[in-house]
Scaffold this active site. Structure first.
Site, short mmCIF file in Angstrom:
data_model
loop_
_atom_site.label_atom_id
_atom_site.label_comp_id
_atom_site.label_asym_id
_atom_site.label_seq_id
_atom_site.Cartn_x
_atom_site.Cartn_y
_atom_site.Cartn_z
N SER A 71 42.98 10.03 -2.91
CA SER A 71 42.85 10.32 -1.48
C SER A 71 41.45 10.83 -1.16
CB SER A 71 43.89 11.37 -1.08
OG SER A 71 43.78 11.68 0.29
N GLY A 72 40.83 10.25 -0.13
CA GLY A 72 39.49 10.64 0.28
C GLY A 72 38.39 9.83 -0.37
N GLU B 295 47.42 10.58 -8.53
CA GLU B 295 47.37 11.93 -8.00
C GLU B 295 47.77 12.94 -9.06
OE1 GLU B 295 49.68 12.20 -4.43
OE2 GLU B 295 48.18 11.13 -3.23
N SER C 190 43.76 10.59 5.76
CA SER C 190 44.40 10.13 4.53
C SER C 190 45.60 9.26 4.84
CB SER C 190 44.84 11.35 3.70
OG SER C 190 45.54 10.94 2.56
N SER C 191 45.67 8.09 4.18
CA SER C 191 46.83 7.21 4.33
C SER C 191 47.99 7.82 3.56
CB SER C 191 46.52 5.80 3.81
OG SER C 191 45.48 5.22 4.54
N GLY D 193 45.98 6.39 -4.65
CA GLY D 193 45.43 6.44 -5.99
C GLY D 193 46.23 7.39 -6.87
N ASN E 139 41.10 14.71 2.59
CA ASN E 139 40.68 13.60 3.45
C ASN E 139 41.17 13.87 4.86
OD1 ASN E 139 39.92 11.20 4.56
ND2 ASN E 139 41.23 9.90 3.31
N THR F 50 40.87 3.21 2.72
CA THR F 50 41.17 2.64 4.04
C THR F 50 39.92 2.01 4.66
OG1 THR F 50 42.90 4.30 4.38
CG2 THR F 50 42.07 3.16 6.33
#
Length: 1076
Positions: A107-108, A389, A160-161, A387, A157, A112
């Site tokens: 994330s980040g 985590e 973040s998605s 991704g 992020n 995206t």
């Protein structure tokens, strides 16, 4: 020859990690840092793109960059995400290979944004056209909608998605987009009810409250204050750089472009508002007779507003929060819910309502963007998924996400090795087996249908009896104790009994990216994802347009006693479908890396990047790529790049490219074990060999540059010399021309001077001769005249004295008359001119008077002879006007100088009055705009006044509609005042057909002309009486049944210099006329 750049030109660090020497984790990180510090955020590992998030805008995504990478070889330019997108698109378009682009990273890291860049590049380079542009715009605008409902601000992020997205973009045979299909994976719906500290709920909640209009919020029963909603965290409600109000407008516009109807948008917003209202519902315990506590809603206002939004009876939903019905075969049992269970039911409903709404949005977007054609499509898939985590507290969501990343890593290694092996076979190069870590054993630990962790979790959820997270952990400790990648402090493996980093309520899995500690708390509940049937049925009873689609299991007619599939089972099935889909396509990889945790530019944290490099397996990927040959290149490109190193291949090689490369490498003394010849490519084993060639090429290019400079300077000097030589010749030629022209002009000038002197001398001689002859003639004439005079005087002297008196008298009279008649010539021909010369002598008095009369008659006749028939008629009208109004009407003197025009409206030319003109049966003699005076208030209404030989017509000014048509025989008289006003009354004969409506009181600027024409028509008509003209300052006008007196007085009207009519009483209209 076109000069092409290369990946190896002006390289900062190493653009392709395959060429990195030496290859280890430290050199890998140093190379990334070096490129990141120089704003080079993209690096290759063969065909894999590593993307570093710069946390700022860089000028590398312009339309010029798109054109630069369009239709270029992958290694031809410096590393860029556009190169990978172009390679994938051209393979799909030209080679008919379905493609997939896998974007991974934590994330980040910029996943995206990377997917947006890929889609925008493909949209820019594919075909154009109205329909194609519409499809591209819909595909691109689906992103803002899904981001608003599926993205949130997290600690790592700001956008973040919180869901996985896979989009298949479908193309036709030309490579033009036809549509797409979106699949979503595991929305983090637990975020709806609870967010970690420093994070936000999904964007749409904040965007709705910030950007919706007051009217919309009133309809949704919402308030802009975030603090009024329990589901919204307040410590990070506002995020720097995020404009929620502007984002809401963007989302509304995107939904419209994608194809959402306004009613659908309103329905979606109502459900979002309902989720916020649902979070505000609170419960209180209420004791029952049997000793059990029953939950009750504290404040029913939020419950009422939520029920109004969804169209549910308040009592039905209130009961669903207080009771639960359990069905088993033919039996039903109702149990009460305590406060904790009620809160669980409320949060479960909120999570299910929002997640199902998100799934409906994805389905609705797919309906709009799906390809309409039924023919076979080429497909490019773009996967943007979470991704790997590793948090301090990892739960069920991280377990599922990391399982998905294990599967992606597995397929990545398989497809990479397969691609490498296929290229070796295609190029007829011997394939050597490559050793690598196969994470299939970890995937089997998680997904095995019998003793995998997901299978045991499902079995525990479905098992009757008491089921807790601890019983699930006990089962894992029993079955997975011997597995080498599973660790737990309570299992039979004694080596973990004293491991204090492993708590009792946790287990640890050794993933490919490292060890991850999972806390089992909440595993069973999150996997169950249980929503009470009473709530499903209550939602199904709602009248809201979407509720029956979102909760189909609530239909009482289709009650299914079978437990719904668990979250883990559904996700495992989705991942299985995704893996099968990806294996049918040619993969393209983008590995996203986050340089720091502070989300700021220019900071590169080695430890964080190293951690990501490890769990993404990037160094291992380089080793797999380099296991055979580190670099490969087509013969043509290799020969074109290095041909200057050999005299035999420079500057042109005439034979096959492979033969040229063989000659080149032999001449450069490259060891044979360092390269191999494929069918179409040269394979180089060691990067040092490539760098040696590059160094020699760079030195050779410097020599070539010196040679080119020398040749250029020689050419420039020769060109300059030839230019000077040519200029000298031109200057000399022009000078010689100039000198000859000057010499010729001097000779010409001297010749002209001599000629002029000669001609002057000749002319003077001739002039003297002519003057002499003229004087001789004049002298002869003078002498002859004197001689003749003398002879005549001698002859008539004897008669002069007898007739002298009479001749003198006659001569004197003749001179007087001659002078008198010459004086008459100054008289003008205008009949209006009354001037006449004074008589010089008394004896001319009679002649003087008669001549004046005769001359005046004669010039009047001459003046009349110039008249046309029309002008003659005008003067006759003027004469008649003089007879009628002279000394009677004060307005008359000002009308004398104005010609009678007749048609002031140009009715025949004006298209506005074409219909009215065609309705007139006779020629229109006069057309003017008049004001019809209203008896009630004395105000005028504009009317069109048309006069023919037989009648007059009043029509509406705007529409041209005829209001009145009166035959002239019905007109008895016309009344006007003696003042300078324009009022006149048309009085009709009593008993006539037109007299029923009464007389007409009108006002016009051309009153004299109108009445004169009326009078003239009556005079010339033989079949009717002459119209009487009544000139008086007071007269009566018949208005239907009543007679009204119109009185004219002199005064100062307030509205200027024009006359004003004012109603005094029912029998009197007073007209104020300005004083002269």
């Amino acid at each position: 020859m076109e000069v092409k750049t290369s990946l190896l030109d002006n390289m900062i660090g190493v653009g392709d990690m395959v060429l990195l020497e030496p290859l280890n984790e430290d050199s890998f990180i140093v190379n990334l840092r070096n490129r990141f510090d120089h704003n080079e955020i993209y690096t290759y590992i063969g065909s894999v793109v590593i993307s570093m998030n710069p946390y700022r805008s860089l000028p590398i995504y312009t339309p010029q960059k798109v054109e630069e990478y369009r239709n270029r070889n992958f290694y031809e330019l410096s590393p860029h995400i556009y190169a990978l997108a172009d390679e994938a698109y051209r393979s799909l378009r030209d080679q008919d290979k379905d493609q997939c682009i896998l974007i991974t990273g934590e994330s980040g890291a910029g996943k995206t944004e990377a997917s947006k860049l890929v889609m925008s590049y493909v949209a820019a380079v594919c075909g154009k056209g109205q329909e194609v542009n519409k499809v591209k715009e819909q595909l691109l605008q689906s992103n803002p909608v899904l981001e608003a409902f599926g993205n949130a601000k997290t600690m790592r992020n700001d956008n973040s998605s919180r869901f996985g997205k896979y989009m298949d973009i479908e193309f036709d045979f030309k490579g033009d987009p036809l549509g797409g299909v979106i699949s979503n994976y595991l929305l983090e719906k637990s975020r709806v009810c609870k967010q970690p500290r420093g994070e936000r709920n999904f964007h749409i909640f904040y965007q709705l409250l910030s950007g919706a209009s007051d009217d919309t919020l009133m309809k949704l029963k919402l308030d802009r204050d975030f603090s009024k909603y329990n589901y919204l965290s307040l410590d990070s409600a506002n995020v720097n750089g995020l404009d929620d109000a502007a984002s809401f407008r963007t989302v509304r516009n995107a939904m419209q472009i994608v194809g959402f109807m306004e009613a659908e948008v309103q329905s979606v917003l109502e459900l979002v508002a309902a989720v916020l209202k649902l979070g505000n519902i609170e419960f209180k315990p209420e004791s029952r007779v049997n000793g059990f506590d029953e939950s009750r809603v504290k404040d029913k206002n939020d419950l009422k507003e939520m029920c109004e939004l969804l169209g549910i009876e308040q009592s039905v939903l209130e009961r669903a929060f207080s009771y639960r019905t359990v069905e088993a075969k033919m039996e039903k049992m109702s149990t009460t819910l305590n406060v904790a269970q009620a809160y669980y039911a409320r949060d479960a409903l909120a999570k299910n309502l929002y997640s199902r709404l998100f799934s409906w949005l994805v389905t609705r977007i797919n309906e709009s963007i799906k390809a309409q054609a039924k023919t076979r499509h080429k497909v490019m898939g773009v996967l943007d998924i979470y991704g790997f985590e590793i948090f301090e507290d990892n739960s069920f969501e991280q377990f599922i996400i990391n399982y998905c990343n294990e599967k992606l890593q597995q397929i990545f290694i398989e497809l990479t090795l397969r691609e490498e092996q296929e290229e070796y076979i295609r190029e007829d190069i011997e394939w050597t087996n490559i050793e690598y870590f196969n994470n299939a054993i970890i995937c089997d630990l998680i997904e095995n249908n019998q003793n995998g962790i997901l299978a045991m979790l499902d079995e525990e959820c479905l098992r009757p009896g008491t089921v807790t997270d601890d019983t699930f952990l006990d089962k894992l400790n029993t079955i997975c104790a011997e597995h080498q990648h599973f660790e737990s402090r309570l299992n039979k493996n004694s080596k973990f009994l004293t491991d204090h980093s492993l708590p009792h309520s946790c287990f640890r899995i050794q993933h490919y990216a490292g060890k991850v500690l999972y806390r089992v708390e909440g595993f069973v509940d999150k996997n169950n994802d249980l929503l009470y049937r009473d709530l499903s049925q209550a939602m199904y009873k709602a009248t809201h347009s979407l509720m029956r689609q979102l909760f189909p299991e609530g239909n009482p007619a289709k009650v299914n006693l079978k437990r719904p599939p668990t979250a883990g089972f559904q996700f495992k099935a989705s991942v299985g479908v995704l893996m099968k889909n990806l294996q049918t396509k040619n993969p393209n990889y983008i590995r996203c890396i986050k340089p720091n945790d502070k989300k700021v530019a220019h900071i590169f944290t080695d430890s964080l990047v190293c951690h990501q490099v490890r769990y993404l397996g990037l160094v291992e990927n380089v080793r797999v790529r380099r296991a055979g040959y580190a670099f490969r290149q087509p013969y043509e490109s290799c020969l074109e790049r290095y041909k200057m190193l050999c005299k035999k291949t420079w500057p042109h090689w005439r034979g096959p490219a492979r033969d040229g490369v063989e000659v080149l490498l032999t001449d450069c003394s490259v060891p044979t074990e360092e390269f191999a010849y494929g069918r179409s490519k040269i394979f180089i084993r060691n990067p040092r060999t490539l760098f040696t060639l590059e160094e020699r090429r760079r030195a050779c290019l410097e020599d070539l540059a010196t040679l080119i400079q020398k040749i250029y300077r020689g050419w420039k000097s020769r060109t300059h010399f030839l230019l000077l030589k040519k200029s000298q010749v031109v200057v000399a030629a022009w000078y010689r021309r100039y000198a000859q022209q000057n010499k010729y002009q001097k000779i010409k000038s001297a010749t002209l001077v001599m000629q002029s002197f000669v001609r002057g001398w000749k002319a003077r001689n001739i002039l003297r001769q002519l003057k002499y002859e003229k004087r001789c003639k004049e002298a002869v004439t003078t002498i002859a005249a004197y001689w003749h005079g003398t002879q005549v005087r001698r002859e008539y002297r004897k008669f002069f004295r007898a007739n002298a008196g009479k001749k003198i008298y006659d001569f004197t009279i003749q001179r007087i008359m001659q002078k008198y008649f010459l004086g008459l010539k100054t008289t003008t021909m205008s009949p209006m001119d009354n001037t006449w010369p004074a008589k010089p002598y008394g004896f001319l008095e009679g002649a003087h008077t008669q001549l004046r009369r005769i001359f005046h008659l004669w010039r009047c006749k001459k003046y009349r002879g110039q008249f046309t028939e029309e002008k003659k008629a005008v003067y006759e009208e003027k004469l008649e006007a003089s007879e009628i109004f002279k000394d009677k009407k004060a307005l008359y003197p000002s009308s004398v100088s104005q010609p009678f025009k007749g048609d002031y409206l140009e009715i025949q030319k004006n298209p506005k009055y074409q219909k009215l003109n065609s309705a007139m049966e006779e020629k229109v003699l006069l057309a003017d705009l008049v004001n019809k005076i209203n008896r009630a208030n004395g105000k005028g209404s504009p009317r069109l006044f048309l006069l023919t030989k037989s009648n007059f017509v009043l029509a509406d000014q705007k529409t041209g509609q005829v209001k009145a048509s009166v035959p002239l025989p019905d007109l008895a008289s016309v009344s006007v005042s003696t003042q300078s006003d324009g009022f006149f009354a048309l009085k009709l004969k009593e008993g006539s057909a037109s007299a029923s409506k009464g007389d007409f009181l009108l006002s016009s600027e051309h009153l004299i002309e109108i009445i004169t024409k009326l009078h003239r028509i009556g005079t010339t008509a033989a079949d009717r009486d002459q119209i009487n003209i009544d000139i008086s300052d007071e007269f009566l006008v018949q208005f239907k049944q009543d007679k009204v007196c119109v009185k004219f007085i002199q005064g100062g009207p307030k509205n200027g210099n024009s006359a004003a009519c004012k109603r005094k009483n029912n029998r009197l209209l007073e007209v104020s006329v300005p004083s002269p």
